[in-house]
Scaffold this motif. Structure first.
Motif, short mmCIF file in Angstrom:
data_model
loop_
_atom_site.label_atom_id
_atom_site.label_comp_id
_atom_site.label_asym_id
_atom_site.label_seq_id
_atom_site.Cartn_x
_atom_site.Cartn_y
_atom_site.Cartn_z
N VAL A 135 0.87 -1.17 -0.01
CA VAL A 135 0.07 0.00 -0.03
C VAL A 135 1.01 1.27 -0.08
CG1 VAL A 135 -1.97 -1.18 1.19
CG2 VAL A 135 -0.12 0.10 2.63
N GLU A 136 0.44 2.32 -0.44
CA GLU A 136 0.92 3.73 -0.31
C GLU A 136 1.07 4.04 0.91
OE1 GLU A 136 2.90 4.86 -2.69
OE2 GLU A 136 2.64 3.34 -4.17
N MET A 137 2.07 4.68 1.50
CA MET A 137 2.17 5.30 2.68
C MET A 137 3.00 6.50 2.66
SD MET A 137 3.31 4.19 6.59
CE MET A 137 1.99 3.15 7.05
N GLY A 138 2.56 7.78 3.04
CA GLY A 138 3.31 8.91 3.08
C GLY A 138 4.30 9.14 4.13
N PHE A 139 5.52 9.66 3.90
CA PHE A 139 6.28 9.96 5.00
C PHE A 139 6.87 11.44 5.03
CE2 PHE A 139 7.02 5.66 3.97
CZ PHE A 139 6.92 4.95 5.08
N TRP A 140 6.46 12.13 6.10
CA TRP A 140 6.77 13.51 6.33
C TRP A 140 8.04 13.61 7.22
CZ3 TRP A 140 4.45 17.80 4.44
CH2 TRP A 140 3.29 17.74 3.91
N TRP A 141 9.01 14.57 6.97
CA TRP A 141 10.04 15.19 7.51
C TRP A 141 10.31 16.56 7.57
CZ3 TRP A 141 10.70 12.59 3.24
CH2 TRP A 141 11.75 13.04 2.30
N TYR A 142 11.14 17.30 8.25
CA TYR A 142 11.33 18.68 8.30
C TYR A 142 12.93 18.86 8.10
CZ TYR A 142 10.58 23.57 8.68
OH TYR A 142 10.65 25.02 8.34
N GLY A 143 13.22 19.07 6.84
CA GLY A 143 14.62 19.39 6.59
C GLY A 143 15.18 20.65 6.34
N ALA A 144 16.33 20.86 6.08
CA ALA A 144 16.97 22.19 5.75
C ALA A 144 16.09 23.14 4.82
CB ALA A 144 18.33 22.12 5.33
N HIS A 145 15.46 22.44 4.16
CA HIS A 145 14.61 23.27 2.98
C HIS A 145 13.17 23.25 3.21
CE1 HIS A 145 18.05 24.10 0.37
NE2 HIS A 145 18.31 23.02 0.71
N GLY A 146 12.91 23.06 4.50
CA GLY A 146 11.59 22.98 4.87
C GLY A 146 10.73 21.65 5.01
N SER A 147 9.48 21.72 5.19
CA SER A 147 8.87 20.19 5.04
C SER A 147 8.91 19.48 3.82
CB SER A 147 7.35 20.37 5.60
OG SER A 147 6.70 21.49 4.97
N ARG A 148 8.84 18.20 3.90
CA ARG A 148 8.70 17.55 2.66
C ARG A 148 8.12 16.13 2.91
NH1 ARG A 148 10.48 16.63 -2.07
NH2 ARG A 148 11.10 14.30 -2.93
N ARG A 149 7.48 15.78 2.16
CA ARG A 149 6.54 14.50 2.03
C ARG A 149 6.93 13.39 0.69
NH1 ARG A 149 2.16 12.19 -0.24
NH2 ARG A 149 0.81 10.84 1.13
N SER A 150 7.50 12.29 1.08
CA SER A 150 7.69 11.19 0.06
C SER A 150 6.67 10.16 0.38
CB SER A 150 9.01 10.84 0.42
OG SER A 150 9.58 9.77 -0.69
N GLU A 151 6.28 9.64 -0.76
CA GLU A 151 5.06 8.60 -0.56
C GLU A 151 5.82 7.27 -1.24
OE1 GLU A 151 1.37 7.93 -3.13
OE2 GLU A 151 0.84 9.22 -1.25
N LYS A 152 5.65 6.20 -0.51
CA LYS A 152 6.50 4.99 -0.71
C LYS A 152 5.33 3.71 -0.74
CE LYS A 152 10.20 6.93 -1.89
NZ LYS A 152 10.40 6.96 -3.44
N PRO A 153 5.67 2.69 -1.59
CA PRO A 153 4.84 1.50 -1.14
C PRO A 153 5.43 0.86 -0.05
CG PRO A 153 6.31 1.23 -3.25
CD PRO A 153 6.57 2.72 -2.73
N ILE A 154 4.63 0.15 0.93
CA ILE A 154 5.27 -0.46 2.07
C ILE A 154 4.55 -1.90 2.03
CG2 ILE A 154 5.77 1.36 3.30
CD1 ILE A 154 2.98 0.62 5.21
N THR A 155 4.91 -2.90 2.41
CA THR A 155 4.45 -4.14 2.70
C THR A 155 3.51 -4.08 3.75
OG1 THR A 155 6.65 -5.21 2.20
CG2 THR A 155 4.97 -6.78 3.14
N ALA A 156 2.13 -4.86 3.53
CA ALA A 156 1.24 -4.71 4.13
C ALA A 156 0.04 -6.05 4.03
CB ALA A 156 0.41 -3.45 4.16
N SER A 157 0.06 -6.91 5.17
CA SER A 157 -0.79 -7.98 4.71
C SER A 157 -2.26 -7.48 5.32
CB SER A 157 -0.19 -9.09 5.53
OG SER A 157 1.05 -9.37 5.21
N PRO A 158 -3.35 -8.18 4.71
CA PRO A 158 -4.64 -8.15 5.45
C PRO A 158 -4.70 -8.62 6.55
CG PRO A 158 -4.60 -9.09 3.05
CD PRO A 158 -3.01 -9.31 3.62
N TRP A 159 -5.81 -8.02 7.34
CA TRP A 159 -6.15 -8.58 8.64
C TRP A 159 -6.40 -9.82 8.97
CZ3 TRP A 159 -5.18 -8.05 13.52
CH2 TRP A 159 -5.93 -8.36 14.40
#
Length: 366
Positions: A135-159
């Motif tokens: 599934v796609e998950m976003g990752f937020w962090w704050y760096g030298a050039h302000g806030s940034r978001r990167s979206e990456k696929p992560i492994t996720a199994s059904p319940w």
């Protein structure tokens, strides 16, 4: 002592152009120079049209450079590379990141040229998102050039595939959580607490899978900065009117200092801003949920965090009892009479000996 350099453009501006000066000091980097040079045609008015594209999962063999472009500057620093590319009537800045994300900005003498250049650069350069167990998950962090978001696929199994990793007593509350829809949202905070290695992070990945049709999950990598900066918080939590209309779940992992008793004294306004996001004006402005994992015992958490009505779910994720742990493992060998965490069970299954006990509290996160 800073060394200040003033760089002047030598050509005289046309009547419809503005003059442009670039000021540099020893705090600026080569990438900053490329940024300034890339924006100067737009700032002066010689190339008044601009287009920007943000890319994820760029193919390693994608050049991101038009066929007629000439690379005139290249700089690399802090996990990113910047290139300045020039062509007839246009200028392109390309920033590529170590995680395969990229940002491209083009300026041009007219709108059609800007659009054609950026279309050429971005056509078929991204790999499709993995299917099935991702599934796609976003990752937020704050760096030298302000806030940034990167979206990456992560492994996720059904319940249904991971439910057996948790104590039988948790099946009912966790199944209810996984099956929630927007119509069922009452309370904006999801609190998962318990010892390290019990599978709290795995639950959040599974939740992202089960809610994928209606909720975007974003993990904030620096929650202490998020609630310490109103501007950063507004960008992450509120976003813009152009954002996807899905609900959003902000994941804050292991932020014990923010929610334990006495947090008001130790984190300043952080706790107040968290509460405002989950049960105040800020939270009512957007469809935002917050999920927090903590190793703290419930009794040690701030009473305002766990008060009735604030939590959509409040679940203690503990060790599997002895009988259930032995059944999961297929043998009782190595299982403590007090049971086992999920991390310990996986380690036992892999033949790892000399396990760190949960009382030492040194990790084994899942």
């Amino acid at each position: 002592m800073s060394v200040i350099k003033e760089v002047h453009f030598t050509s005289e501006p046309r009547p419809d152009e503005l003059p442009m000066n670039i000021w540099l000091d020893d705090g600026d980097s080569a990438v900053d120079v490329i940024d300034a040079l890339a924006l100067s045609p737009f700032a002066t008015g010689s190339q008044p049209w601009s287009r920007t594209a943000t890319l994820e999962r760029v193919r390693p063999d994608a050049s991101l450079i038009p066929a007629t472009g000439q690379v005139v500057r290249v700089a690399a620093e802090d996990g990113r590379e910047a290139r300045l590319v020039c062509g007839e009537g246009w200028t392109l800045r390309v920033i590529r990141y170590r995680n395969r994300a990229a940002t491209v900005i083009v300026t041009a003498v007219d709108e059609e040229l800007a659009r054609s250049v950026i279309e050429e650069v971005t056509k078929d350069v991204e790999e499709p998102a993995p299917e099935n167990d991702h599934v796609e998950m976003g990752f937020w962090w704050y760096g030298a050039h302000g806030s940034r978001r990167s979206e990456k696929p992560i492994t996720a199994s059904p319940w249904r595939e991971v439910s057996g990793n948790y104590a039988a007593a948790l099946e009912s509350p966790l199944t209810r959580l996984m099956s929630i829809t927007p119509a069922d949202v009452h309370g904006r905070l999801i609190l998962l607490h318990g010892p390290p290695g019990t599978g709290k992070t795995t639950l959040l990945r599974t939740l992202a899978h089960e809610w994928r049709s209606w909720c975007q999950v974003d993990c904030v990598l620096d929650p202490e900065l998020l609630f310490g900066s109103p501007g950063y918080l507004m960008e992450v939590a509120v976003g813009t009117d152009d954002d996807d209309k899905k609900w959003r779940l902000l994941v804050l992992e292991d932020c014990d200092e923010l929610i334990r008793a006495g947090a008001k004294e130790t984190t300043g306004q952080g706790l107040s801003r968290l509460l405002n996001l989950t049960d105040g004006l800020l939270g009512q402005g957007r469809d935002v949920l917050v999920a927090i994992t903590t190793n703290e015992d419930l009794a040690r958490l701030h009473p305002a965090v766990v008060r009735p009505g604030r939590c959509l779910a409040q679940i203690e994720v503990g060790r599997l009892p002895y009988d259930e742990a032995a059944r999961w493992l297929g043998t009782s060998e190595g299982v403590s009479p007090s049971g086992a965490t999920l991390a310990e069970l996986f380690a036992l299954r892999e033949g790892v000996v000399g396990l760190t006990t949960a009382t030492e509290n040194t990790g084994l996160y899942l």
